[in-house]
Scaffold this motif. Structure first.
Motif, PDB file in Angstrom:
ATOM      1  N   TRP A   1      -2.674  -3.436  -3.226  1.00  0.00           N
ATOM      2  CA  TRP A   1      -3.216  -2.283  -3.950  1.00  0.00           C
ATOM      3  C   TRP A   1      -3.811  -2.673  -5.305  1.00  0.00           C
ATOM      4  O   TRP A   1      -4.754  -2.054  -5.773  1.00  0.00           O
ATOM      5  CB  TRP A   1      -2.114  -1.246  -4.157  1.00  0.00           C
ATOM      6  CG  TRP A   1      -1.015  -1.707  -5.092  1.00  0.00           C
ATOM      7  CD1 TRP A   1       0.069  -2.464  -4.762  1.00  0.00           C
ATOM      8  CD2 TRP A   1      -0.938  -1.473  -6.499  1.00  0.00           C
ATOM      9  NE1 TRP A   1       0.834  -2.723  -5.874  1.00  0.00           N
ATOM     10  CE2 TRP A   1       0.247  -2.123  -6.955  1.00  0.00           C
ATOM     11  CE3 TRP A   1      -1.722  -0.792  -7.421  1.00  0.00           C
ATOM     12  CZ2 TRP A   1       0.635  -2.100  -8.308  1.00  0.00           C
ATOM     13  CZ3 TRP A   1      -1.331  -0.766  -8.759  1.00  0.00           C
ATOM     14  CH2 TRP A   1      -0.160  -1.423  -9.184  1.00  0.00           C
TER      15      TRP A   1
ATOM     16  N   THR B   1      -2.478   4.551  -6.495  1.00  0.00           N
ATOM     17  CA  THR B   1      -2.442   3.627  -5.361  1.00  0.00           C
ATOM     18  C   THR B   1      -1.224   2.701  -5.390  1.00  0.00           C
ATOM     19  O   THR B   1      -0.972   1.963  -4.431  1.00  0.00           O
ATOM     20  CB  THR B   1      -3.712   2.761  -5.348  1.00  0.00           C
ATOM     21  OG1 THR B   1      -3.899   2.182  -6.649  1.00  0.00           O
ATOM     22  CG2 THR B   1      -4.938   3.579  -4.984  1.00  0.00           C
TER      23      THR B   1
ATOM     24  N   TYR C   1     -11.042   1.513   1.296  1.00  0.00           N
ATOM     25  CA  TYR C   1      -9.849   0.805   0.826  1.00  0.00           C
ATOM     26  C   TYR C   1      -9.596  -0.428   1.694  1.00  0.00           C
ATOM     27  O   TYR C   1      -9.682  -0.368   2.927  1.00  0.00           O
ATOM     28  CB  TYR C   1      -8.646   1.748   0.885  1.00  0.00           C
ATOM     29  CG  TYR C   1      -7.383   1.190   0.270  1.00  0.00           C
ATOM     30  CD1 TYR C   1      -7.110   1.351  -1.081  1.00  0.00           C
ATOM     31  CD2 TYR C   1      -6.439   0.519   1.050  1.00  0.00           C
ATOM     32  CE1 TYR C   1      -5.950   0.857  -1.648  1.00  0.00           C
ATOM     33  CE2 TYR C   1      -5.276   0.017   0.495  1.00  0.00           C
ATOM     34  CZ  TYR C   1      -5.029   0.194  -0.846  1.00  0.00           C
ATOM     35  OH  TYR C   1      -3.871  -0.306  -1.402  1.00  0.00           O
ATOM     36  N   ASP C   2      -9.264  -1.535   1.077  1.00  0.00           N
ATOM     37  CA  ASP C   2      -9.082  -2.801   1.797  1.00  0.00           C
ATOM     38  C   ASP C   2      -7.585  -3.064   2.003  1.00  0.00           C
ATOM     39  O   ASP C   2      -6.873  -3.462   1.083  1.00  0.00           O
ATOM     40  CB  ASP C   2      -9.714  -3.949   1.005  1.00  0.00           C
ATOM     41  CG  ASP C   2      -9.761  -5.253   1.797  1.00  0.00           C
ATOM     42  OD1 ASP C   2      -9.115  -5.328   2.873  1.00  0.00           O
ATOM     43  OD2 ASP C   2     -10.440  -6.186   1.341  1.00  0.00           O
TER      44      ASP C   2
ATOM     45  N   ASN D   1      -9.459  -3.078  -4.720  1.00  0.00           N
ATOM     46  CA  ASN D   1      -8.764  -1.796  -4.611  1.00  0.00           C
ATOM     47  C   ASN D   1      -8.554  -1.139  -5.973  1.00  0.00           C
ATOM     48  O   ASN D   1      -8.462   0.091  -6.075  1.00  0.00           O
ATOM     49  CB  ASN D   1      -7.428  -1.974  -3.891  1.00  0.00           C
ATOM     50  CG  ASN D   1      -7.616  -2.218  -2.403  1.00  0.00           C
ATOM     51  OD1 ASN D   1      -8.600  -1.763  -1.799  1.00  0.00           O
ATOM     52  ND2 ASN D   1      -6.690  -2.943  -1.800  1.00  0.00           N
TER      53      ASN D   1
ATOM     54  N   VAL E   1      -2.302   6.575  -0.214  1.00  0.00           N
ATOM     55  CA  VAL E   1      -3.553   6.079   0.369  1.00  0.00           C
ATOM     56  C   VAL E   1      -3.613   6.446   1.852  1.00  0.00           C
ATOM     57  O   VAL E   1      -4.671   6.841   2.361  1.00  0.00           O
ATOM     58  CB  VAL E   1      -3.666   4.552   0.201  1.00  0.00           C
ATOM     59  CG1 VAL E   1      -4.901   4.018   0.932  1.00  0.00           C
ATOM     60  CG2 VAL E   1      -3.731   4.181  -1.281  1.00  0.00           C
TER      61      VAL E   1
ATOM     62  N   LEU F   1     -11.469   1.021  -6.584  1.00  0.00           N
ATOM     63  CA  LEU F   1     -11.390   2.274  -5.836  1.00  0.00           C
ATOM     64  C   LEU F   1     -10.402   3.241  -6.456  1.00  0.00           C
ATOM     65  O   LEU F   1     -10.555   4.459  -6.340  1.00  0.00           O
ATOM     66  CB  LEU F   1     -10.977   1.985  -4.382  1.00  0.00           C
ATOM     67  CG  LEU F   1     -12.056   1.435  -3.450  1.00  0.00           C
ATOM     68  CD1 LEU F   1     -11.468   1.176  -2.075  1.00  0.00           C
ATOM     69  CD2 LEU F   1     -13.229   2.397  -3.355  1.00  0.00           C
TER      70      LEU F   1
ATOM     71  N   TYR G   1     -10.843   6.458   2.031  1.00  0.00           N
ATOM     72  CA  TYR G   1      -9.854   5.725   2.843  1.00  0.00           C
ATOM     73  C   TYR G   1     -10.512   4.531   3.538  1.00  0.00           C
ATOM     74  O   TYR G   1      -9.956   3.429   3.575  1.00  0.00           O
ATOM     75  CB  TYR G   1      -9.248   6.676   3.869  1.00  0.00           C
ATOM     76  CG  TYR G   1      -8.285   6.025   4.838  1.00  0.00           C
ATOM     77  CD1 TYR G   1      -6.963   5.772   4.484  1.00  0.00           C
ATOM     78  CD2 TYR G   1      -8.707   5.675   6.125  1.00  0.00           C
ATOM     79  CE1 TYR G   1      -6.075   5.191   5.385  1.00  0.00           C
ATOM     80  CE2 TYR G   1      -7.833   5.090   7.031  1.00  0.00           C
ATOM     81  CZ  TYR G   1      -6.518   4.844   6.652  1.00  0.00           C
ATOM     82  OH  TYR G   1      -5.645   4.256   7.537  1.00  0.00           O
TER      83      TYR G   1
ATOM     84  N   HIS H   1       0.835  -1.196   0.000  1.00  0.00           N
ATOM     85  CA  HIS H   1       0.000   0.000   0.000  1.00  0.00           C
ATOM     86  C   HIS H   1       0.876   1.255   0.000  1.00  0.00           C
ATOM     87  O   HIS H   1       1.926   1.292   0.625  1.00  0.00           O
ATOM     88  CB  HIS H   1      -0.936   0.009   1.211  1.00  0.00           C
ATOM     89  CG  HIS H   1      -1.621  -1.300   1.448  1.00  0.00           C
ATOM     90  ND1 HIS H   1      -2.590  -1.786   0.599  1.00  0.00           N
ATOM     91  CD2 HIS H   1      -1.449  -2.241   2.419  1.00  0.00           C
ATOM     92  CE1 HIS H   1      -3.007  -2.968   1.052  1.00  0.00           C
ATOM     93  NE2 HIS H   1      -2.318  -3.267   2.144  1.00  0.00           N
TER      94      HIS H   1
END
Length: 255
Positions: free
Chosen positions: A103, A178, A97-98, A108, A82, A111, A94, A78
């Motif tokens: 990423w 990301t 986001y997992d 993701n 982020v 996102l 935010y 990540h």
């Protein structure tokens, strides 16, 4: 008579087109210059806002975010971009986001299409559409962002916040915002706007905004470093405690 009239009309139209072409050519450069100035101003604003978010993160957690969060094997998962979303006003994004998956996991990746515009360089129309960023940090030993899972505190910046680079721009493309990719001080050249023999930008600090590139220091001050900047001095500015001396004349040359 009709032939004469047609000839006069044709000559008149030709003269009018010639004058119009000349007027356009006279007007076009200022318009282009104004557009470039607006793009550069927008890029400056983006960098300052991101730098302020980094500082806000430091104020809240007592340190800057790591350049990336890595898994147990050291693989970056990540990006710091982020991590600072709440400081940029994107707390909802935010929260979606997992962090349990990388990423580039499909969840993701979806996102990533919601990229905040602040990460997009105004000088490249495709950047925002492709969810790519040109704003990066310098990663490596003795920098503000040493490596995965490693954070620094301002108290460690013994070179001084005013002499330590926090954030840079780069003209290289294709980096999803990301994506935990940044500029490694172990591999980049410190020539501002360095290019290959074919004219392409090399990986490093660079910009499409003229003969130089923007950097933001740890004290929040933005500088436009010219292409003629000595690489040794730029390298010195990348460290937090190298005790290198950058002469005052260096900064005067940037004015």
């Amino acid at each position: 008579f009709r032939l004469l009239l047609s000839a006069i009309v044709a000559v008149g139209i030709g003269l009018a087109l010639t004058v119009l072409t000349l007027v356009i050519r006279l007007i076009e450069p200022p318009m282009t210059a104004a557009k470039m100035a607006a793009q550069q101003s927008g890029c400056e604003a983006n960098l300052q806002r991101i730098a302020a978010a980094l500082q806000s993160y430091h104020d809240q957690y007592g340190c800057y975010p790591p350049p990336s969060i890595a898994d147990k094997n050291g693989k970056p998962m990540h990006s710091w971009r982020v991590l600072i979303l709440p400081e940029l006003g994107y707390e909802s994004l935010y929260k979606q986001y997992d962090f349990s998956v990388p990423w580039n996991d499909p969840a993701n990746q979806m996102l990533a299409k919601q990229m905040p515009r602040v990460f997009a360089c105004p000088g490249n129309a495709d950047t925002f559409a492709n969810h790519e960023t040109k704003y990066m940090v310098l990663v490596g030993k003795n920098t503000a962002f040493p490596g995965p899972n490693q954070s620094t505190r301002l108290a460690e910046f013994t070179d001084g916040p005013d002499a330590t680079i926090l954030l840079v721009e780069t003209a290289i493309s294709g980096v999803l915002w990301t994506d935990p990719s940044d500029l490694s001080v172990d591999t980049i050249k410190f020539n501002i706007n360095g290019r290959t023999s074919t004219g392409d930008f090399v990986e490093g600090i660079s910009s499409p905004h003229g003969d130089g590139a923007h950097v933001v220091m740890a004290n929040g001050v933005r500088h436009f470093l010219h292409s003629r900047s000595p690489p040794d001095y730029v390298r010195a500015l990348s460290t937090i405690s190298g005790d290198e001396k950058v002469p005052v004349s260096f900064w005067r040359d940037q004015e």
